[in-house]
Design a protein around this motif. Sequence first.
Motif, short mmCIF file in Angstrom:
data_model
loop_
_atom_site.label_atom_id
_atom_site.label_comp_id
_atom_site.label_asym_id
_atom_site.label_seq_id
_atom_site.Cartn_x
_atom_site.Cartn_y
_atom_site.Cartn_z
N ARG A 22 -4.25 -1.17 9.81
CA ARG A 22 -4.31 -0.16 8.75
C ARG A 22 -5.48 -0.48 7.83
O ARG A 22 -5.86 -1.64 7.66
N VAL A 23 -6.00 0.55 7.25
CA VAL A 23 -7.00 0.41 6.21
C VAL A 23 -6.37 0.83 4.88
O VAL A 23 -5.45 1.64 4.89
N SER A 39 -7.51 9.29 3.43
CA SER A 39 -6.96 7.95 3.22
C SER A 39 -6.75 7.65 1.74
O SER A 39 -7.61 7.08 1.07
N SER A 55 -3.72 -2.29 0.31
CA SER A 55 -4.40 -1.83 -0.91
C SER A 55 -4.08 -2.68 -2.14
O SER A 55 -4.99 -3.07 -2.89
N HIS A 99 3.37 1.68 -4.70
CA HIS A 99 3.00 1.10 -3.42
C HIS A 99 4.12 1.22 -2.40
O HIS A 99 3.88 1.40 -1.20
#
Length: 297
Positions: A55-56, A14, A69, A104
Amino acid sequence: MSSLTLYIGSKNLSSWSLRPWLLLRHHGVRFKEVLIDLYRPDTRARILEHSPSGRVPALLHGTTRVWDSLAICEYAAETFALPAAWPMDPAARAYARSIAAEMHSGFADLRRELSFDATREPAPVAASAAAQADIERIGTIWREARDRFGGQGDWLCGHFGIADAMFAPVALRFAGYAVKLGKVERAYVEHVLAHPAVQQWIEAAAMEAPPPAPPAGPLVAKAADAPAAALKTAERQPTAAKPANANPAKEDEIGDDELPPVPSRSAAKGSIGDGRKGQESGPGAPARVRSVILPPD
Ligand SMILES: N[C@@H](CCC(=O)N[C@@H](CS)C(=O)NCC(=O)O)C(=O)O
């Protein structure tokens, strides 16, 4: 202070999770870390308990929930008054924000072809022209940032900031895929890899159980019916077992022959994150040898 929990995905896989995790760790912000293994049957359901996007990473601060994020980095910078999260100078700040946003939202070919694997033994892959263009664009960004805004510091805009957190996984990719780099980019990769928290992330990644093996026999052969995670796993070969603390970088694998090798991505000894679920982020047990199967991030 309200309780702070960061939900992340498997450290070996991840890349998005690494970004806010590194920002918080760099600044010594204490948080509870909850690791959700990716590519498991219950992964999506487990993530959805904490992240509405499925999502993480996701952050829970008291009753405030932040997912994505970059949003987490922004929230942490504001809430905890993290110094130099963005440069003070408006021009430098605008630049840092632009490159963080470019990271990003972009570089899809690089991310797909050089999938994130924090413990990969350095070995090149034949990148497509599109991925190579991503690599070159990132090199341009790093050189320009260092030249225009790096000042006396070693980070993109001098001090460690959100832009560095956003690009940190790229540094791991460049090292893991032995990407040929110029002097400035190579020095930056070395600097990222030498960060103690990055070393802790890699050590913890090396201790993670690999994703489940692809189903045997007919299910693999009948690939169209296989679940996506199994397919991702089935399409790739396991790497050989990696000796913990080995220095995998070879002089000619990453580029410039005159320069010293990139430091080991698993060199931190006796101070590692253990990657266990629900643990306070921090030191853990010693690293052990394991082999890895590599789905893309
Ligand atoms: N734009 C998002 C991307 C997050 C993302 O794609 N996370 C991946 C892991 S790196 C994920 O949660 N995948 C869910 C899954 O594999 O089920 C961010 O910046 O946080």
